[in-house]
Motif scaffolding. Structure first.
Motif, PDB file in Angstrom:
ATOM      1  N   LEU A   9       0.473 -58.583 -35.254  1.00  0.00           N
ATOM      2  CA  LEU A   9       0.596 -57.586 -36.244  1.00  0.00           C
ATOM      3  C   LEU A   9       1.937 -58.330 -37.147  1.00  0.00           C
ATOM      4  N   VAL A  10       1.319 -58.566 -38.541  1.00  0.00           N
ATOM      5  CA  VAL A  10       2.252 -58.965 -39.663  1.00  0.00           C
ATOM      6  C   VAL A  10       2.434 -57.718 -40.463  1.00  0.00           C
ATOM      7  N   MET A  40      -2.731 -57.833 -40.832  1.00  0.00           N
ATOM      8  CA  MET A  40      -1.715 -57.775 -41.849  1.00  0.00           C
ATOM      9  C   MET A  40      -1.662 -56.319 -42.594  1.00  0.00           C
ATOM     10  N   ASP A  41      -0.625 -55.853 -42.177  1.00  0.00           N
ATOM     11  CA  ASP A  41      -0.229 -54.547 -42.627  1.00  0.00           C
ATOM     12  C   ASP A  41       0.692 -54.509 -43.964  1.00  0.00           C
ATOM     13  N   LEU A  42      -0.116 -53.967 -45.108  1.00  0.00           N
ATOM     14  CA  LEU A  42       0.501 -54.096 -46.343  1.00  0.00           C
ATOM     15  C   LEU A  42       0.972 -52.659 -46.808  1.00  0.00           C
ATOM     16  N   GLY A  43       1.226 -51.825 -45.958  1.00  0.00           N
ATOM     17  CA  GLY A  43       1.688 -50.435 -46.209  1.00  0.00           C
ATOM     18  C   GLY A  43       2.898 -50.249 -46.878  1.00  0.00           C
ATOM     19  N   ARG A  68     -12.163 -65.905 -34.452  1.00  0.00           N
ATOM     20  CA  ARG A  68     -11.052 -64.980 -34.264  1.00  0.00           C
ATOM     21  C   ARG A  68     -11.220 -63.963 -35.451  1.00  0.00           C
ATOM     22  N   ARG A  69     -10.265 -63.115 -35.577  1.00  0.00           N
ATOM     23  CA  ARG A  69     -10.306 -61.934 -36.366  1.00  0.00           C
ATOM     24  C   ARG A  69      -9.151 -61.752 -37.256  1.00  0.00           C
ATOM     25  N   PHE A  70      -9.281 -61.476 -38.574  1.00  0.00           N
ATOM     26  CA  PHE A  70      -8.214 -61.187 -39.681  1.00  0.00           C
ATOM     27  C   PHE A  70      -8.621 -59.980 -40.336  1.00  0.00           C
ATOM     28  N   THR A  71      -7.444 -59.005 -40.498  1.00  0.00           N
ATOM     29  CA  THR A  71      -7.926 -57.807 -41.158  1.00  0.00           C
ATOM     30  C   THR A  71      -6.679 -57.295 -41.840  1.00  0.00           C
ATOM     31  N   ILE A  72      -6.653 -56.793 -42.924  1.00  0.00           N
ATOM     32  CA  ILE A  72      -5.863 -56.022 -43.664  1.00  0.00           C
ATOM     33  C   ILE A  72      -5.663 -54.768 -43.522  1.00  0.00           C
ATOM     34  N   VAL A  73      -4.710 -53.961 -43.512  1.00  0.00           N
ATOM     35  CA  VAL A  73      -4.659 -52.422 -43.197  1.00  0.00           C
ATOM     36  C   VAL A  73      -3.416 -52.027 -44.214  1.00  0.00           C
ATOM     37  N   ASP A  89     -11.521 -58.310 -50.993  1.00  0.00           N
ATOM     38  CA  ASP A  89     -11.563 -56.936 -50.631  1.00  0.00           C
ATOM     39  C   ASP A  89     -12.451 -56.653 -49.026  1.00  0.00           C
ATOM     40  N   HIS A  90     -13.195 -57.500 -48.900  1.00  0.00           N
ATOM     41  CA  HIS A  90     -13.816 -57.428 -47.626  1.00  0.00           C
ATOM     42  C   HIS A  90     -13.104 -57.496 -46.357  1.00  0.00           C
ATOM     43  N   LEU A  91     -11.634 -58.197 -46.746  1.00  0.00           N
ATOM     44  CA  LEU A  91     -10.905 -58.147 -45.454  1.00  0.00           C
ATOM     45  C   LEU A  91     -10.013 -56.827 -45.156  1.00  0.00           C
ATOM     46  N   VAL A  92     -10.116 -55.925 -46.477  1.00  0.00           N
ATOM     47  CA  VAL A  92      -9.475 -54.693 -46.196  1.00  0.00           C
ATOM     48  C   VAL A  92     -10.062 -53.705 -45.463  1.00  0.00           C
TER      49      VAL A  92
END
Length: 98
Positions: A9-10, A40-43, A68-73, A89-92
């Protein structure tokens, strides 16, 4: 970065832009070598531009090639807007904050 087994978690706080993007790129690259899933948490980011989201694109591409997996939350509305403009935007993950 916080690591839990094969997941990292970044959490990005503050500004994510041209001056800070290289540091994020280095952290994401380090994570990609060690884990199977990066979130990747951009909150708590209060400013982002296209250069700030730039490091996510090569990380996602590399992760996908390696299975592997990469997501933005926790993306705020401005982050989702910039993600749309920079074609990541498909990563969010949906359900981000306002």
């Amino acid at each position: 970065m916080t690591r839990h087994g094969s997941h990292a978690l970044v959490v990005v706080c503050g500004e994510l832009d041209v001056p800070t993007a290289p540091r994020l790129q280095a952290v994401l690259r380090d994570c990609a070598d060690r884990v199977k899933h990066i979130t990747m948490d951009l909150g708590c980011g209060h400013f982002i531009d296209g250069a700030g989201l730039g490091p996510g694109w090569p990380t996602q591409t590399c992760a996908r090639r390696q299975g592997r997996r990469f997501t933005i939350v926790s993306a705020t509305r401005p982050v989702r807007r910039v993600a749309g403009l920079t074609d990541v935007d498909h990563l969010v993950e949906s359900g981000g904050s306002t």
